[in-house]
Design an enzyme around this catalytic site. Structure first.
Site, PDB file in Angstrom:
ATOM      1  CG  ASP A  24      -3.058  23.249  52.175  1.00  0.00           C
ATOM      2  OD1 ASP A  24      -2.706  24.215  52.897  1.00  0.00           O
ATOM      3  OD2 ASP A  24      -4.086  22.577  52.385  1.00  0.00           O
ATOM      4  CG  ASN A  26      -2.969  26.200  56.292  1.00  0.00           C
ATOM      5  OD1 ASN A  26      -3.193  25.764  55.160  1.00  0.00           O
ATOM      6  ND2 ASN A  26      -3.316  27.403  56.672  1.00  0.00           N
ATOM      7  CG  ASP A  28      -6.068  26.648  53.763  1.00  0.00           C
ATOM      8  OD1 ASP A  28      -5.310  25.995  53.004  1.00  0.00           O
ATOM      9  OD2 ASP A  28      -5.989  27.887  53.874  1.00  0.00           O
ATOM     10  CG  ASP A  32       0.177  27.287  52.561  1.00  0.00           C
ATOM     11  OD1 ASP A  32       1.320  26.787  52.545  1.00  0.00           O
ATOM     12  OD2 ASP A  32      -0.821  26.697  53.025  1.00  0.00           O
ATOM     13  CG  ASP A 101       2.971  37.329  37.918  1.00  0.00           C
ATOM     14  OD1 ASP A 101       2.778  38.347  37.223  1.00  0.00           O
ATOM     15  OD2 ASP A 101       2.705  36.168  37.541  1.00  0.00           O
ATOM     16  CG  ASP A 198      -0.672  40.150  34.122  1.00  0.00           C
ATOM     17  OD1 ASP A 198      -0.572  38.989  33.725  1.00  0.00           O
ATOM     18  OD2 ASP A 198      -1.752  40.767  34.174  1.00  0.00           O
ATOM     19  CD  GLU A 239       0.858  37.682  29.896  1.00  0.00           C
ATOM     20  OE1 GLU A 239       0.215  36.668  29.658  1.00  0.00           O
ATOM     21  OE2 GLU A 239       0.415  38.633  30.532  1.00  0.00           O
ATOM     22  CG  HIS A 311      -0.539  31.187  35.117  1.00  0.00           C
ATOM     23  ND1 HIS A 311       0.595  31.731  34.553  1.00  0.00           N
ATOM     24  CD2 HIS A 311      -1.450  32.176  35.172  1.00  0.00           C
ATOM     25  CE1 HIS A 311       0.377  33.003  34.296  1.00  0.00           C
ATOM     26  NE2 HIS A 311      -0.850  33.309  34.660  1.00  0.00           N
ATOM     27  CG  ASP A 312      -2.550  32.560  31.560  1.00  0.00           C
ATOM     28  OD1 ASP A 312      -3.253  32.452  32.583  1.00  0.00           O
ATOM     29  OD2 ASP A 312      -1.897  33.579  31.275  1.00  0.00           O
TER      30      ASP A 312
HETATM   31  O1  TEU Z   1      -2.726  36.955  30.859  1.00  0.00           O
HETATM   32  C1  TEU Z   1      -2.771  37.888  29.819  1.00  0.00           C
HETATM   33  C2  TEU Z   1      -3.336  37.503  28.559  1.00  0.00           C
HETATM   34  O2  TEU Z   1      -2.948  38.007  27.515  1.00  0.00           O
HETATM   35  C3  TEU Z   1      -4.533  36.644  28.585  1.00  0.00           C
HETATM   36  O3  TEU Z   1      -5.406  37.044  27.561  1.00  0.00           O
HETATM   37  C4  TEU Z   1      -4.167  35.259  28.436  1.00  0.00           C
HETATM   38  O4  TEU Z   1      -3.941  34.980  27.101  1.00  0.00           O
HETATM   39  C5  TEU Z   1      -5.327  34.596  29.033  1.00  0.00           C
HETATM   40  O5  TEU Z   1      -4.969  33.878  30.148  1.00  0.00           O
HETATM   41  C6  TEU Z   1      -6.292  33.974  28.145  1.00  0.00           C
HETATM   42  O6  TEU Z   1      -6.275  32.605  28.203  1.00  0.00           O
HETATM   43  C7  TEU Z   1      -2.308  37.459  32.078  1.00  0.00           C
HETATM   44  C8  TEU Z   1      -2.230  36.374  33.111  1.00  0.00           C
HETATM   45  O7  TEU Z   1      -1.234  35.461  32.751  1.00  0.00           O
HETATM   46  C9  TEU Z   1      -3.577  35.761  33.281  1.00  0.00           C
HETATM   47  O8  TEU Z   1      -3.554  34.681  34.177  1.00  0.00           O
HETATM   48  C10 TEU Z   1      -4.503  36.843  33.767  1.00  0.00           C
HETATM   49  O9  TEU Z   1      -5.817  36.360  33.821  1.00  0.00           O
HETATM   50  C11 TEU Z   1      -4.466  38.086  32.893  1.00  0.00           C
HETATM   51  O10 TEU Z   1      -3.151  38.484  32.553  1.00  0.00           O
HETATM   52  C12 TEU Z   1      -5.087  39.262  33.596  1.00  0.00           C
HETATM   53  O11 TEU Z   1      -4.271  39.727  34.620  1.00  0.00           O
HETATM   54 CA    CA Z   2      -3.017  26.502  52.962  1.00  0.00          CA
END
Ligand code: TEU
Ligand code: CA
Length: 531
Positions: A24, A26, A28, A32, A101, A198, A239, A311-312
Site C-alpha cells: 500500500d 498511500n 489507505d 495499489d 488477469d 480466469d 485457468e 490466491h485461491d
Molecule cells: O477461480 C475459479 C475456480 O474454479 C474457483 O472455483 C476456485 O476453485 C475457487 O476459488 C474456489 O475456491 C477463479 C479465480 O481464481 C477466483 O479467485 C474467482 O473467485 C473465480 O474464478 C471467479 O472469477
Molecule cells: Ca493504497
C-alpha cells in the site's frame, strides 16, 4: 520436443501479485499499483522476470476484482491508468513482462453491459448474458445457492456461476466475442505481454444439454482471443478445469495456436480430503502427481505450469510440510521439488518466505465470500469451534492477508488500517526476518532461480525420474546434451540416499551439504551436476 516459442517461455519465471494485499503506497490500507512499482526490484532480485497481476480493473469487489465493472479502466483503490503505464514501463525497463488477469466468463452486474442488458429485450446489450423466464436447470453457484438470479428490472433470471454480482456472459453472441477481443487488443496496445485467463473453460457452455463448461465452441472462442495476428505472440495461461491429457493438448499444444499453457489442478488436492478438511499426506503424494504430469506432458509440444500456490489456495507448506519447526526446510525442499521440473514456474507472493496458513478465532475476521458461505453451511451441522477449524484451514483469505514485509504494526504493508487483518504469524514470518536469518528462504529461491536461469538443462532439458515409486524421497534428473543435473529431495524422515552415478559437490542445497549421496535430514535437498 518443444517448439522455439515454448522454449523461450520456459525461461519465464512468473511472480503472482495479489495487488490488494501486496503493498500500500498511500496509507489507505489497500495495496495499489504504486505499491507494486515500489517492489519491482524485490521481485526482480528474487529471480522472477514476469509479474502476473490479479485483476486490477474497475470493480465493486464482491469477489475482489474477479467481478469486473470496466475491463479498460483501473480499480479506484489501485490507482490510475497513469500508474498502470508507469508499472508497465517499470517492468519493461527491467527486462520484465506483465501478465494481466482476464476474466472473460462474467462481468460484474455493475458493468455497463449488464446495466443495459437488464433494461429489456430490445436493448443492444440484451443478449450479452443468459436470460430466462424461469431457471432452465438446477445449476448451483460455485459459492453456494442457485446459479440463477431473478432480476426485477428485466423480469427474468440471469446466470451467475460465481457470486450474484458476477453475471455470466453469453459467448454465443458474436458481439460478446468481439467485445472481449477489443479488451485484449486494448491491453496489448498498452504493452501487456500476456494473460492469465480466469475459468476459461466456462466461457463455452452448452445450455440445452446442461453442460456448464467445455462446450463445443470452446476452442473457437479461445482462438478468437489468442489465435490472431495481434495476439499470437502472447504468453497465455488458462485457468482450466481438466486433468485429461487429450483435452490439455487441445487447449495448449503449440500447433493449436490457442493457449501457451494451462493450470492443471489435481496436485492441489494434496494434504486435504476436501477444501475445508485436512488429510495427512506425505510429500510423496505431491511427487507422484508431478512426475505423472512431467511424463505425460513431455510426450507433446506442451508447457506445464509449475505452481503449488495461488490466491485461491491455502498454502501448501501447511498441508504437506512442517510449517513450524521445519518451516525453512519444508519451504525450500518443496521449492526444489517443484521449480526445477520442466515447465514455467509461478511463485505466489509470500511463498518465497515460506508463508504458512493463518488462524483466527472469529468468523468476523474473514473476508472471502467463499469462506463466509462455507461457514454458514457448516454451522448448520457443526459446532462453532469445529466450523472455525475448517474455515481457518481452507479459507482463501489465507494467501490474501497483507504481505508481511516486516514485523511492525502494519507489517510494512501499510501505514494505515489494512483492509484484511494482518497474517496471524506476520510478526514471526516476514521478509525482514527471513532476510536477516542465517537460513533464508528468499535467498534459497534466488540461488535456485539463478541455477535454473544459468543452465539450459533446467529449462529446455529433459526430465527423468530416478527414485522408485516406493522410495520416500524424490530424485530426478534434468539433461541437456552432456549436461546432466540431479535433484535430490528428501521427505519427512531421515534417509540414506545413494545415486546411481557420481556427482560434483552440490551447487544448491538447503542445509549446506557437500555431497549429493549420503544421509539426508528430513526435508533436506541438494542439486548437483553429474560428473
Ligand atoms: O477461480 C475459479 C475456480 O474454479 C474457483 O472455483 C476456485 O476453485 C475457487 O476459488 C474456489 O475456491 C477463479 C479465480 O481464481 C477466483 O479467485 C474467482 O473467485 C473465480 O474464478 C471467479 O472469477
Ligand atoms: Ca493504497
Amino acid at each position: 520436443m518443444l517448439s522455439e516459442k515454448y522454449k523461450e517461455f520456459t525461461k519465464w519465471v512468473i511472480y503472482q501479485v495479489y495487488p490488494r494485499s501486496f503493498m500500500d503506497s498511500n496509507g489507505d490500507g489497500i495495496g495499489d499499483l504504486q505499491g507494486v512499482i515500489s517492489k519491482l526490484d524485490y521481485i526482480k532480485d528474487l529471480g522472477a522476470n514476469a509479474v502476473w497481476l490479479c485483476p486490477c480493473f474497475k470493480s465493486p469487489n464482491e469477489d475482489n476484482g474477479y467481478d469486473v465493472a470496466d475491463y479498460c479502466d483501473i480499480m479506484d483503490e489501485f490507482g490510475t491508468m497513469e500508474d498502470m503505464d508507469q508499472l508497465i514501463d517499470g517492468l519493461h525497463k527491467r527486462g520484465m513482462k506483465l501478465i494481466l488477469d482476464l476474466v472473460p466468463n462474467h462481468t460484474s452486474t455493475d458493468h455497463k453491459w449488464f446495466q443495459e442488458s437488464r433494461k429489456g429485450k430490445d436493448n443492444p446489450y440484451s443478449d450479452y448474458y443468459y436470460w430466462f423466464d424461469a431457471p432452465p436447470n438446477d445449476w448451483e453457484s460455485s459459492f453456494g445457492g442457485s446459479a440463477w438470479q431473478y432480476d426485477e428490472m428485466r423480469g427474468q433470471y440471469y446466470l451467475h456461476t460465481f457470486t450474484v454480482g458476477q453475471a455470466d456472459l453469453n459467448w454465443e453472441n458474436p458481439a460478446v466475442v468481439k467485445a472481449m477481443q477489443d479488451v485484449v487488443d486494448f491491453w496489448v496496445d498498452k504493452g501487456c505481454d500476456g494473460f492469465r485467463i480466469d475459468v476459461i473453460d466456462c466461457i463455452a457452455k452448452d445450455l440445452p444439454n446442461d453442460k456448464d463448461r467445455m462446450g463445443p465452441r470452446l476452442h473457437e472462442y479461445i482462438r478468437a482471443l489468442f489465435g490472431c495476428e495481434k495476439t499470437a505472440h502472447l504468453f497465455t495461461v488458462g485457468e482450466g478445469n481438466t486433468n485429461d491429457i487429450e483435452d490439455i493438448v487441445l487447449h495448449c499444444a503449440a500447433e493449436r495456436g490457442e493457449l501457451s499453457t494451462i493450470f492443471i489442478f489435481d496436485h492441489m488436492e494434496c494434504g486435504r480430503a476436501d477444501k475445508f478438511t485436512p488429510k495427512k499426506e506425505s510429500l510423496k503424494t505431491l511427487r507422484d502427481y508431478l512426475t505423472g504430469w512431467q511424463e505425460k506432458t513431455s510426450k507433446h509440444d506442451l508447457l506445464y505450469s509449475l505452481f503449488i500456490e495461488n490466491h485461491d489456495q491455502p498454502q501448501m507448506i501447511s498441508r504437506i510440510g512442517n510449517d513450524r519447526e521445519l518451516r525453512y526446510e519444508s519451504a525450500t525442499d518443496i521449492a526444489a521439488m517443484v521449480f526445477l521440473l520442466k515447465g514455467v514456474p509461478f511463485i505466489y507472493q509470500g511463498q518465497e518466505i515460506g508463508m504458512p496458513v493463518a488462524h483466527y478465532d472469529s468468523i468476523d475476521e474473514f473476508n472471502d465470500v467463499e469462506s463466509i458461505g462455507a461457514y454458514r453451511k457448516y454451522r448448520e451441522t457443526l459446532s462453532e469451534e469445529e466450523t472455525l477449524e475448517k474455515i481457518n484451514f481452507g479459507s482463501r483469505d489465507n494467501p490474501r492477508h497483507p504481505m508481511a514485509w516486516n514485523g511492525t504494526e502494519g507489517n510494512g504493508f501499510t501505514t494505515g488500517k489494512p483492509w484484511l487483518l494482518p497474517h496471524s504469524r506476520a510478526a514471526e514470518v516476514n521478509v525482514e526476518n527471513d532476510l536477516a536469518a542465517d537460513r533464508s528462504i528468499y535467498r534459497f529461491y534466488q540461488e535456485l532461480l539463478k541455477l535454473r536461469a544459468d543452465n539450459d538443462a533446467f529449462t529446455t532439458g529433459d526430465f527423468e525420474v530416478i527414485s522408485a515409486p516406493e522410495d520416500d524421497f524424490f530424485v530426478f534428473i534434468r539433461t541437456a546434451g552432456d549436461d546432466k543435473w540431479a535433484v535430490v529431495c528428501n521427505f519427512e524422515e531421515e534417509r540414506n540416499i545413494k545415486l546411481p552415478f557420481e556427482c560434483e559437490e552440490p551447487a544448491l542445497s538447503n542445509l549446506g551439504r557437500d555431497t549429493a549421496d549420503g544421509t539426508y535430514a528430513p526435508y533436506e535437498c541438494a542439486v548437483a551436476r553429474a560428473r
